[in-house]
Design a protein around this motif. Sequence first.
Motif, PDB file in Angstrom:
ATOM      1  N   ALA A 182       0.156  -1.484  -0.055  1.00 30.56           N
ATOM      2  CA  ALA A 182      -0.029   0.061   0.189  1.00 30.56           C
ATOM      3  C   ALA A 182       0.951   1.440  -0.177  1.00 30.56           C
ATOM      4  O   ALA A 182       0.234   2.303  -0.308  1.00 30.56           O
ATOM      5  CB  ALA A 182      -0.742  -0.313   1.451  1.00 30.56           C
ATOM      6  N   VAL A 183       2.323   1.164   0.588  1.00 33.17           N
ATOM      7  CA  VAL A 183       2.830   2.390   0.231  1.00 33.17           C
ATOM      8  C   VAL A 183       4.458   2.453   0.126  1.00 33.17           C
ATOM      9  O   VAL A 183       5.000   1.814   1.041  1.00 33.17           O
ATOM     10  CB  VAL A 183       3.111   2.519   2.175  1.00 33.17           C
ATOM     11  CG1 VAL A 183       3.608   4.130   2.021  1.00 33.17           C
ATOM     12  CG2 VAL A 183       2.017   3.173   3.273  1.00 33.17           C
ATOM     13  N   PRO A 184       4.755   1.647  -1.474  1.00 34.29           N
ATOM     14  CA  PRO A 184       5.693   1.683  -1.984  1.00 34.29           C
ATOM     15  C   PRO A 184       7.051   3.165  -1.646  1.00 34.29           C
ATOM     16  O   PRO A 184       7.466   2.897  -1.455  1.00 34.29           O
ATOM     17  CB  PRO A 184       5.408   2.010  -3.068  1.00 34.29           C
ATOM     18  CG  PRO A 184       4.202   2.826  -3.921  1.00 34.29           C
ATOM     19  CD  PRO A 184       3.108   2.754  -2.310  1.00 34.29           C
ATOM     20  N   ASP A 185       6.168   4.232  -1.488  1.00 32.59           N
ATOM     21  CA  ASP A 185       7.303   5.509  -0.968  1.00 32.59           C
ATOM     22  C   ASP A 185       7.631   5.120  -0.047  1.00 32.59           C
ATOM     23  O   ASP A 185       7.536   4.818   1.667  1.00 32.59           O
ATOM     24  CB  ASP A 185       6.516   6.388  -0.402  1.00 32.59           C
ATOM     25  CG  ASP A 185       7.327   7.671  -0.737  1.00 32.59           C
ATOM     26  OD1 ASP A 185       7.874   8.387  -1.362  1.00 32.59           O
ATOM     27  OD2 ASP A 185       8.580   8.183   0.580  1.00 32.59           O
ATOM     28  N   PRO A 186       9.909   5.165   0.655  1.00 30.34           N
ATOM     29  CA  PRO A 186      10.427   4.516   1.329  1.00 30.34           C
ATOM     30  C   PRO A 186      10.904   5.728   2.936  1.00 30.34           C
ATOM     31  O   PRO A 186      10.089   5.131   3.184  1.00 30.34           O
ATOM     32  CB  PRO A 186      11.388   4.685   1.288  1.00 30.34           C
ATOM     33  CG  PRO A 186      11.677   4.816  -0.627  1.00 30.34           C
ATOM     34  CD  PRO A 186      10.385   5.005  -0.692  1.00 30.34           C
ATOM     35  N   ILE A 187      10.303   6.670   2.397  1.00 34.70           N
ATOM     36  CA  ILE A 187      10.376   7.964   3.312  1.00 34.70           C
ATOM     37  C   ILE A 187       8.922   7.518   4.114  1.00 34.70           C
ATOM     38  O   ILE A 187       8.728   7.573   5.597  1.00 34.70           O
ATOM     39  CB  ILE A 187      10.287   8.976   2.681  1.00 34.70           C
ATOM     40  CG1 ILE A 187      12.140   9.460   2.585  1.00 34.70           C
ATOM     41  CG2 ILE A 187      10.508   9.999   3.721  1.00 34.70           C
ATOM     42  CD1 ILE A 187      12.497  10.416   0.886  1.00 34.70           C
ATOM     43  N   LEU A 188       7.961   7.129   3.617  1.00 30.72           N
ATOM     44  CA  LEU A 188       6.534   7.464   4.052  1.00 30.72           C
ATOM     45  C   LEU A 188       6.449   5.874   4.806  1.00 30.72           C
ATOM     46  O   LEU A 188       6.095   5.964   6.220  1.00 30.72           O
ATOM     47  CB  LEU A 188       5.526   7.738   2.886  1.00 30.72           C
ATOM     48  CG  LEU A 188       4.075   7.310   3.424  1.00 30.72           C
ATOM     49  CD1 LEU A 188       3.633   8.300   5.169  1.00 30.72           C
ATOM     50  CD2 LEU A 188       2.913   7.664   2.327  1.00 30.72           C
ATOM     51  N   ALA A 189       7.081   4.724   3.976  1.00 34.13           N
ATOM     52  CA  ALA A 189       6.806   3.791   4.807  1.00 34.13           C
ATOM     53  C   ALA A 189       7.869   3.861   6.147  1.00 34.13           C
ATOM     54  O   ALA A 189       7.199   2.975   7.627  1.00 34.13           O
ATOM     55  CB  ALA A 189       7.202   2.871   4.052  1.00 34.13           C
ATOM     56  N   GLY A 190       9.176   4.219   6.100  1.00 31.81           N
ATOM     57  CA  GLY A 190      10.041   4.246   7.349  1.00 31.81           C
ATOM     58  C   GLY A 190       9.365   5.308   8.272  1.00 31.81           C
ATOM     59  O   GLY A 190       9.102   4.365   9.462  1.00 31.81           O
ATOM     60  N   CYS A 191       8.424   6.099   8.141  1.00 33.85           N
ATOM     61  CA  CYS A 191       7.622   6.746   9.146  1.00 33.85           C
ATOM     62  C   CYS A 191       6.424   5.833   9.815  1.00 33.85           C
ATOM     63  O   CYS A 191       7.094   6.031  11.143  1.00 33.85           O
ATOM     64  CB  CYS A 191       7.276   8.431   8.594  1.00 33.85           C
ATOM     65  SG  CYS A 191       6.443   9.048   9.663  1.00 33.85           S
ATOM     66  N   LEU A 192       5.939   5.449   8.918  1.00 35.48           N
ATOM     67  CA  LEU A 192       4.823   4.146   9.238  1.00 35.48           C
ATOM     68  C   LEU A 192       5.263   3.898  10.212  1.00 35.48           C
ATOM     69  O   LEU A 192       4.921   3.106  11.657  1.00 35.48           O
ATOM     70  CB  LEU A 192       4.334   4.552   8.525  1.00 35.48           C
ATOM     71  CG  LEU A 192       2.976   5.506   7.713  1.00 35.48           C
ATOM     72  CD1 LEU A 192       2.223   4.753   6.323  1.00 35.48           C
ATOM     73  CD2 LEU A 192       2.201   6.115   8.705  1.00 35.48           C
ATOM     74  N   LEU A 193       6.817   3.088   9.785  1.00 40.34           N
ATOM     75  CA  LEU A 193       7.008   2.148  10.569  1.00 40.34           C
ATOM     76  C   LEU A 193       7.324   2.615  11.943  1.00 40.34           C
ATOM     77  O   LEU A 193       7.160   1.972  13.334  1.00 40.34           O
ATOM     78  CB  LEU A 193       8.300   1.490  10.019  1.00 40.34           C
ATOM     79  CG  LEU A 193       8.772  -0.535  10.352  1.00 40.34           C
ATOM     80  CD1 LEU A 193       7.913  -1.408  10.782  1.00 40.34           C
ATOM     81  CD2 LEU A 193       9.717  -0.514   9.812  1.00 40.34           C
ATOM     82  N   GLY A 194       8.168   3.438  11.576  1.00 44.23           N
ATOM     83  CA  GLY A 194       8.623   3.685  13.588  1.00 44.23           C
ATOM     84  C   GLY A 194       7.597   4.914  13.847  1.00 44.23           C
ATOM     85  O   GLY A 194       7.479   3.987  15.227  1.00 44.23           O
ATOM     86  N   LYS A 195       6.174   4.855  14.044  1.00 46.07           N
ATOM     87  CA  LYS A 195       5.436   4.911  14.794  1.00 46.07           C
ATOM     88  C   LYS A 195       4.771   3.984  15.161  1.00 46.07           C
ATOM     89  O   LYS A 195       4.538   3.763  16.530  1.00 46.07           O
ATOM     90  CB  LYS A 195       4.007   5.978  13.626  1.00 46.07           C
ATOM     91  CG  LYS A 195       5.022   7.348  13.552  1.00 46.07           C
ATOM     92  CD  LYS A 195       5.393   8.284  15.073  1.00 46.07           C
ATOM     93  CE  LYS A 195       6.291   9.965  14.792  1.00 46.07           C
ATOM     94  NZ  LYS A 195       6.307  10.447  15.363  1.00 46.07           N
ATOM     95  N   PHE A 196       4.975   3.031  14.326  1.00 45.01           N
ATOM     96  CA  PHE A 196       4.079   1.923  14.855  1.00 45.01           C
ATOM     97  C   PHE A 196       4.585   1.202  15.980  1.00 45.01           C
ATOM     98  O   PHE A 196       4.512   0.971  17.121  1.00 45.01           O
ATOM     99  CB  PHE A 196       4.063   0.503  13.462  1.00 45.01           C
ATOM    100  CG  PHE A 196       4.057  -0.182  13.771  1.00 45.01           C
ATOM    101  CD1 PHE A 196       2.276  -0.629  14.050  1.00 45.01           C
ATOM    102  CD2 PHE A 196       4.356  -2.207  14.794  1.00 45.01           C
ATOM    103  CE1 PHE A 196       1.674  -2.356  14.144  1.00 45.01           C
ATOM    104  CE2 PHE A 196       4.330  -2.893  14.825  1.00 45.01           C
ATOM    105  CZ  PHE A 196       2.336  -3.269  14.945  1.00 45.01           C
ATOM    106  N   ASN A 197       6.107   1.499  15.936  1.00 41.93           N
ATOM    107  CA  ASN A 197       7.098   0.590  16.806  1.00 41.93           C
ATOM    108  C   ASN A 197       6.866   2.065  17.923  1.00 41.93           C
ATOM    109  O   ASN A 197       7.110   1.015  19.786  1.00 41.93           O
ATOM    110  CB  ASN A 197       8.131   0.701  16.536  1.00 41.93           C
ATOM    111  CG  ASN A 197       8.884  -0.827  15.503  1.00 41.93           C
ATOM    112  OD1 ASN A 197       8.368  -1.497  15.428  1.00 41.93           O
ATOM    113  ND2 ASN A 197       9.903  -0.141  14.754  1.00 41.93           N
ATOM    114  N   ARG A 198       6.908   3.048  17.832  1.00 43.06           N
ATOM    115  CA  ARG A 198       6.781   3.964  18.868  1.00 43.06           C
ATOM    116  C   ARG A 198       5.255   4.030  19.887  1.00 43.06           C
ATOM    117  O   ARG A 198       5.401   3.456  20.791  1.00 43.06           O
ATOM    118  CB  ARG A 198       6.762   5.911  18.280  1.00 43.06           C
ATOM    119  CG  ARG A 198       6.161   6.634  19.620  1.00 43.06           C
ATOM    120  CD  ARG A 198       7.688   6.961  20.274  1.00 43.06           C
ATOM    121  NE  ARG A 198       6.725   7.803  21.324  1.00 43.06           N
ATOM    122  CZ  ARG A 198       7.738   7.098  22.609  1.00 43.06           C
ATOM    123  NH1 ARG A 198       8.718   6.831  22.562  1.00 43.06           N
ATOM    124  NH2 ARG A 198       7.554   8.757  23.895  1.00 43.06           N
TER     125      ARG A 198
END
Length: 557
Positions: free
Chosen positions: A394-410
């Motif tokens: 759903a989110v191929p953009d690496p910057i946006l995907a990285g942000c969501l992954l970081g917020k998930f872990n946060r």
Amino acid sequence: MSRILRAFKFKKLRELKLKTRMTLVLGVMALIQTGGLGVFALNYLDNALEDQMAARALEVAKTIAIVPEVVEAVANRNSEVLQPLSLLLADASHARFVVIGDKVGVRLSHPNVERLGKPMHDDEGDHNEIALLEGKSYTQVAVGSLGPSIRGKAPIFSVDGESVIGIVSVGFALTSLETILISYRTTLIVVILGAFVLSVLIAIWFANHFKKAIFGLEPEQIGSLFEERNATLESVREGIIAINADGEVTTFNRAAVNTLNLPDKASLMGQPINKILPDSQLFEVLEDGQPQFDREFWLGDLCLIANRLPVKEGEKIIGVVSSFRPKNELDMVSRKLTRIKQYADSLRSQTHEYSNKLHTIAGLIQIGATKDALALIGQETENHQALMHLLVEAVPDPILAGCLLGKFNRARELGLMLTIDSESHMTDIPDHIAREQLVSILGNLLDNAFEATLEHSGRGGEVTLTMTDFGNDLIFEIEDQGAGIPTELQERIFTRGVSSKNEPGHGIGLHLVHTLLQRISATVTIEPADTGGSRFTVYIPKITPSKENKTMIGVVS
């Protein structure tokens, strides 16, 4: 050799302090001026007194030449009458002598009786032709038997006035003139010395005042500071322009010329600022004296960020200094910092999360609960696999995907759950939307949702994110389990410092979100969530925004 000597003396002079140099130069100049004026005055006075004395001698001689007794006695060559008469006339006119001669220049009277009957030119060196032959009066300076004197000579005419029968010579001693000059010379010397002392005192006062005005610096130090100031201006990458109280440019650097796209040889010095920047706000600062920081303005198609500060002399505003640089340079720095921060947050959250998981698994193994340890490993792997699969699809953009992954872990670190709707889709992000701005908007909204949920629901709360790029907008919907936003704050929630929380330090994140949304002409709405919290929905247009568009904030009750 003389050139070397002059250079050496000039170098020695430059080694003196400015105050000493100014006092010395001004004192010498005053001495030369007053001395020159004194010499001129003495020479002028000498000549004037000499002319005055000669005129007086000539007038006395003319007067004596027409006295009837003198004319009759000369005609009769009567020295017995002329001798006492000449002495009387000399005393009456304060003359050094009165000498009377006949038509051939033989003395008929003289202060020294031994010289009676002798030619007048014996000690004068003058045959008196002008008076005796031409019948004219004249003056002369001569040294005779009675010493140096200024003489006036006049012919004596016969009673009928047709022939010259004799001559009168009246002399005033030059020693009396010298006495007068000495008294004047003494006065002038006193005046010259007084003027010199006064000039030195004025020079010292002026030097002190001048040194105070330049902060006690020496000329060489000022020159060095000027060179350093120019080097500093040119080393700054920001454009710098300063104006005086009349709005004229007084300082600028090469970066300003390049930023304003002016010709390389353009000189801004002395030009009105409104000619260079017609819509300049420097005049506002010049009038109200209030500094302006990080102000955005447009120059043609170029967006600039400017800082403007007033220059004051005491309480008086004497100018304004402005520094500016293209906004895209600041955005580049901001993007780099945002990316680094996102990576740091992601790594920190993941490190902390996995550290906790590893400690738990290690503890289960140590107590022999291997099945529970394996189940936990499987659950953790399953959750991350599901999240990673969703982000990849759903989110191929690496910057946006990285942000969501970081917020998930946060969220996991805080004891919350960040749920991303499985139907979310965000693959069509236009190039003109900066990824760093996008993750800043999304990250601040998620952080705000985490805080609200944790404060109201505690650990175990859930924040939901839904994304879609279908249609003309990118839509992000964030729903929290907080206490909701009071109605009276909903219109002001994006104002800096306004927050639904009572603790200090809040009211910044949503203000930053509003600022970023304003730059891309986005819209945000706030409405109550089904869970009792708040739902923030962001609409970001895919088309290129115009500078005139403004961010819209909607409130749904």
